[in-house]
Write an enzyme that holds these catalytic residues in place. Structure first.
Site, PDB file in Angstrom:
ATOM      1  N   LYS A 135       0.799  -1.230   0.000  1.00 20.31           N
ATOM      2  CA  LYS A 135       0.000   0.000   0.000  1.00 20.31           C
ATOM      3  C   LYS A 135       0.836   1.286   0.000  1.00 20.31           C
ATOM      4  O   LYS A 135       0.356   2.337  -0.444  1.00 20.31           O
ATOM      5  CB  LYS A 135      -0.926   0.020   1.213  1.00 20.31           C
ATOM      6  CG  LYS A 135      -2.100  -0.943   1.126  1.00 20.31           C
ATOM      7  CD  LYS A 135      -3.194  -0.396   0.243  1.00 20.31           C
ATOM      8  CE  LYS A 135      -4.493  -1.170   0.405  1.00 20.31           C
ATOM      9  NZ  LYS A 135      -5.585  -0.595  -0.399  1.00 20.31           N
TER      10      LYS A 135
ATOM     11  N   SER B 175       0.294  -9.680  -0.807  1.00 20.59           N
ATOM     12  CA  SER B 175       0.057  -8.249  -0.678  1.00 20.59           C
ATOM     13  C   SER B 175       0.459  -7.647   0.670  1.00 20.59           C
ATOM     14  O   SER B 175       0.707  -6.447   0.765  1.00 20.59           O
ATOM     15  CB  SER B 175      -1.410  -7.921  -0.965  1.00 20.59           C
ATOM     16  OG  SER B 175      -2.266  -8.684  -0.137  1.00 20.59           O
TER      17      SER B 175
END
Length: 404
Positions: free
Chosen positions: A51, A300
């Site tokens: 992110k 992720s």
């Protein structure tokens, strides 16, 4: 618009705050699938997740005035840390609204990057609505975690790195929450090589992208109840949805139980801690025929608190019959416990917990209960141990296993 020029610019900019996450070849997953499976370990980023890419690139596009007003966002954890870290780098204030159920490790790390944290709502969508209210009230600059083309551009830099390192990649498996990551990766991947197949993966209990694709428009789910908290989103992004429709080849669904097994696979075979949302790409591999294909799975994030980790490990071992418990009734006389232990030892079982209850019956001579939790190599070994106990006349009864 998402353009190749913007992706190239973003790739240079995000290098200022990202660790190189070189592809890791997985012998284990390759053997399981018949393909060549590589891992893209974004769990190894400084903030523990990809992110930071989108957050940092987005902030780089803001004006000085927009930064000086202060930033605000909503996040289940990873975008929060990305914005907080990026804001710290740019020297601007950040306020983060997080759901009340956010793991403590994510809350504390976000605070450690200098951001103000507000806990609000049960899921991301509640937190987001409140963050937007605060942005309007206080004049903050809102940085959306996924429904923003600049954020998606930053996330898409992952695809640039994959194609540079593995130009002949056939499939890229990508976790989906709100859709920003899969938008960036799929759009850039298709620009670089239209033959690359991009497969999105959602938790079955929070399948907001699947619902949107079926309806042909963004819809809101009634709930998003999944252990994959980073992808527990009831409504995907409006701005990014057209890109997903155009560039994502398929979206697969994964049950929570499958994530538990995937966690064990990566811990035992790669010594990696990956959070449940980051495991979606791994858990979905078995749903497709990948023989002879080169596959990259996006891991992720890796921000999992130790309590959740302990629970996942316990459930995973039980799920794979490597930990199980039995109850046996014994006459209360010397030597019975030794006999049970010897039988288990002969079958190569390993006792890890023992409970002796003398009050299961009013007639202790008739029966006392012995509850045994033991370790096995798997289902076949478990059956061998149970058969050995049965042959000795102990009549084992399987009961719910608990390590703690």
């Amino acid at each position: 618009m998402l353009t190749l020029e913007k992706f190239e610019k973003a790739s240079d900019i995000v290098k200022q705050v990202t660790n190189p996450t070189k592809l890791v070849y997985s012998d284990y997953l390759s053997a399981q699938t018949g393909g060549k499976v590589y891992l893209k370990p974004e769990n190894m980023q400084y903030t523990g997740a990809y992110k930071v890419r989108g957050a940092y690139y987005k902030i780089s596009t803001l004006t000085e005035e927009e930064r000086e007003r202060g930033l605000i966002t909503a996040s289940a954890g990873n975008h929060a840390q990305g914005v907080a870290y990026a804001a710290q780098k740019y020297g601007c204030k950040a306020t983060i609204v997080m759901p009340t159920v956010t793991p403590l490790i994510k809350v504390n790390r976000t605070k450690n990057y200098g951001a103000e944290v507000i806990l609000y709502g049960d899921v991301y969508d509640d937190a987001c609505a409140y963050a937007m209210e605060l942005a309007e009230k206080n004049g903050y600059t809102f940085v959306h975690p996924f429904d923003d083309l600049d954020v998606a551009t930053g996330q898409g830099t992952i695809a640039m790195e994959i194609v540079q390192e593995l130009p002949t990649v056939d499939y890229i498996f990508v976790p989906i929450g709100g859709g920003g990551l899969v938008t960036g990766i799929s759009t850039l991947a298709k620009m670089l090589n239209p033959k690359i197949k991009v497969i999105g993966v959602e938790p079955a209990e929070a399948a907001s992208m699947t619902a949107a694709l079926a309806a042909g428009e963004v819809v809101e789910l009634d709930s998003a109840d999944t252990i994959a908290d980073g992808t527990a989103v009831k409504k995907v992004g409006e701005k990014i949805f057209p890109y997903v429709k155009e560039n994502v080849d398929d979206v697969l669904l994964v049950e929570d139980d499958e994530l538990i097994g995937a966690f064990l696979d990566l811990v035992e075979n790669h010594k990696m801690i990956v959070e449940n949302s980051g495991l979606l790409s791994i858990a979905a591999l078995k749903q497709m025929d990948l023989k002879g294909k080169k596959v990259v799975c996006i891991l992720s994030g890796g921000n999992m608190d130790v309590i959740t980790m302990a629970s996942i490990v316990q459930h995973g071992l039980i799920q794979r019959d490597r930990i199980f418990s039995v109850s046996v009734l014994l006459p209360d006389k010397p030597g019975e416990l030794v006999s049970v232990a010897a039988t288990i030892a002969e079958a190569k079982g390993n006792v890890i917990k023992l409970e002796h209850n003398q009050f299961v019956s009013t007639n202790r001579n008739a029966a006392v209960e012995l509850r045994i939790t033991m370790e096995a190599f798997g289902t076949e070994h478990k059956k061998k141990i149970l058969d050995a106990l049965e042959k000795k006349g102990f009549r084992p009864k399987l009961i719910s296993a608990k390590l703690y």
